[in-house]
Design a protein around this motif. Structure first.
Motif, short mmCIF file in Angstrom:
data_model
loop_
_atom_site.label_atom_id
_atom_site.label_comp_id
_atom_site.label_asym_id
_atom_site.label_seq_id
_atom_site.Cartn_x
_atom_site.Cartn_y
_atom_site.Cartn_z
N ALA A 57 -2.51 -5.28 2.83
CA ALA A 57 -1.73 -5.72 1.66
C ALA A 57 -1.76 -7.25 1.54
O ALA A 57 -1.91 -7.80 0.43
CB ALA A 57 -0.29 -5.23 1.78
N THR A 100 -2.26 -8.56 12.52
CA THR A 100 -3.30 -9.45 12.03
C THR A 100 -2.97 -10.94 12.03
O THR A 100 -3.86 -11.76 12.13
CB THR A 100 -3.68 -9.09 10.58
OG1 THR A 100 -2.58 -9.44 9.72
CG2 THR A 100 -3.98 -7.61 10.44
N ASP A 104 0.85 -1.20 0.00
CA ASP A 104 0.00 0.00 0.00
C ASP A 104 0.88 1.25 0.00
O ASP A 104 2.09 1.15 0.27
CB ASP A 104 -1.00 -0.02 1.17
CG ASP A 104 -0.37 0.29 2.52
OD1 ASP A 104 0.09 1.44 2.73
OD2 ASP A 104 -0.32 -0.61 3.38
N GLY A 128 0.71 -4.60 5.97
CA GLY A 128 -0.12 -5.14 7.04
C GLY A 128 -1.17 -6.08 6.46
O GLY A 128 -1.07 -6.54 5.31
#
Ligand SMILES: NC(=O)c1ccc[n+]([C@@H]2O[C@H](COP(=O)([O-])OP(=O)(O)OC[C@H]3O[C@@H](n4cnc5c(N)ncnc54)[C@H](O)[C@@H]3O)[C@@H](O)[C@H]2O)c1
Ligand SMILES: [Zn+2]
Length: 429
Positions: free
Chosen positions: A106, A153, A44, A103
């Motif tokens: 992406a 995540t 990103d 993160g």
């Protein structure tokens, strides 16, 4: 009607993993081992600005790989943003591997690209029912290397890809074992540049992954499944427990420091380990009420704009959305497994200056969470991110749509129960 028999089997899946400072410099070598030549790097704009993706692309090129970069990932991807990434990939010619640097946004976008450059149809065909067609991929996917730049995540280990379906105002996902990256490359040096609020929100995501999978319904509490009916999330089990407990201990020691002093290499490494451990746990056990509630909290945002995230759009970032109802959700689930809730409170509370005194009731875990949330600078409740009691019915509706997640809750949560959780989360302190 005969009584269904109980489940006796649990499952564990994980990608190959490379962990440690410098690991990201070896991606080119690793891709050559699987015969890759033409690679798509997905990232990103914010992560691209750190220079990490360009350096990784150079290192791959130096090994003789041909690298095309897509840096248009939308932070918290949507069906439209993922379709744009898929179009880019389809138009940029044949590729034989994908590398995600970023993160969850992406990494999840790279999973969708991987699915749709190898399989027929469009995103909607594969999105979970009832929003989409819940189709399974018919073809194998390309090797996907996932290289996280946030400590959050765990998407580098999981089989899920989360997106916002704009036309239906709903966040949902695609979930299939084939979406799991083939190699997770966790290089803590990439995470040093995370802004404090990204560290705080993503860190709460780690915490909720660990806590929710640790308190999820036990795998043997489900009805027995046929092999074709098994899903990646099988409920709490002895292997996921191990990862979740360890993730909580790591968080207790490192979370506050990582937010206060982002340049603290040791804290960043511990957070990267915690994120990885929690991903390996929840990616198999599953998550429940706080994650189900996060979908409508994020999906119905009006004008909240936290520091550290792109300024052009309102956003309640995933980790923040997940954590805001967590204290109340765990007060509600306490009675399903008091021992687990108390053990988690002890693990997480050991990092606090003043250990909690109320260590044996339903308030113990919520109090530990509230102290931690205040310390890392999270908003003080749903009211601060723009919600009021008049929104509760809508929020409950959105949460009830996440039956896949609510099914993993240790207690059945009715609409009234969820309304109580949302109301109690308006002003946490
Ligand atoms: N697939 C899964 O298993 C899974 C699990 C949880 C969450 N998610 C999804 O992941 C997304 C959230 O991902 P996230 O929390 O990792 O954040 P993110 O990818 O959305 O990034 C958040 C912000 O931090 C910036 N950023 C990221 N790394 C940085 C770095 N090292 N230095 C400077 N800036 C950096 C990004 O540019 C962005 O502005 C959500 O869409 C969520 O739903 C997926
Ligand atoms: Zn999450």
């Amino acid at each position: 009607m005969s009584k269904a028999t109980s489940e006796t089997v649990f499952t564990y899946g994980a990608p190959a993993l490379k962990f440690g400072p410098g690991a990201s410099a070896e991606i080119g070598y690793d891709l050559l081992q699987v015969g890759a030549r033409r690679v798509l790097l997905v990232t990103d704009p914010g992560v691209a600005a750190t220079g990490h993706p360009a350096r990784i692309a150079e290192q791959m090129t130096a090994r003789g790989l041909e690298v095309t970069t897509y840096d248009g990932v939308h932070v918290e991807p949507t069906d439209e943003s993922m379709a744009a990434a898929v179009d880019f990939a389809r138009e940029s010619g044949p590729i034989d591997a994908i590398v995600a640097v970023g993160g969850g946004s992406a990494i999840d976008t790279a999973k969708a690209v991987n699915l749709l450059v190898t399989n027929p149809g469009e995103l909607m065909d594969y999105i979970n029912a009832p929003v989409g067609g819940a189709a399974s991929p018919v073809n194998p996917l390309l090797p996907l290397v996932a290289c996280p730049t946030t400590t959050g995540t765990g998407s580098e280990s999981t089989t899920i890809c989360v997106l916002d379906v704009l036309s239906q105002h709903v966040k949902t996902g695609i979930s299939h074992p084939r979406l799991r990256p083939t190699l997770a490359v966790v290089d803590p040096t990439l995470t040093l540049t995370q802004p404090p609020m990204v560290t705080a929100a993503a860190g709460m995501d780690i915490l909720c992954h660990a806590l929710e999978s640790y308190t999820a319904r036990w795998y043997a509490g489900f009805d027995a499944k046929q092999p074709e009916d098994r899903v990646p999330y099988c409920g709490a089990n002895p292997i996921a427990d191990m990862w979740s407990e360890r993730a909580m201990s790591l968080l207790a020691g490192a979370f506050r420091t990582a937010v206060e002093d982002g340049s603290n290499v040791e804290a960043r490494e511990q957070m990267a380990l915690a994120a990885t451990f929690a991903g390996l746990g929840f990616g198999n056990a599953g998550v429940h009420i706080p994650h189900a509630n996060a979908y409508p909290i994020a999906g119905r945002v009006r004008d909240y704009r936290p520091p550290g995230y792109p300024e052009d759009e309102a956003i309640v970032p995933h980790g923040m959305a997940v954590s805001l109802t967590a204290p109340e959700a765990f007060r509600f689930t306490f009675e399903a497994s008091p021992e687990r809730h108390l053990h988690a409170a002890r693990l997480l509370g050991s990092g606090q200056a003043r250990p909690p005194e109320y260590a044996d009731g339903p308030d113990a875990l919520p109090e530990v969470l509230l102290t931690l949330m205040r310390d890392v600078g999270l908003p003080s409740g749903l009211a601060e991110v723009g919600y009021a009691d008049s929104d509760v019915d809508d929020l409950v509706d959105g949460s009830l749509k996440q039956q896949r997640l609510l099914a993993t809750a240790p207690r059945e949560a009715t609409a009234d129960d969820l309304a109580g959780v949302f109301r109690g989360s308006m002003e946490l302190w």
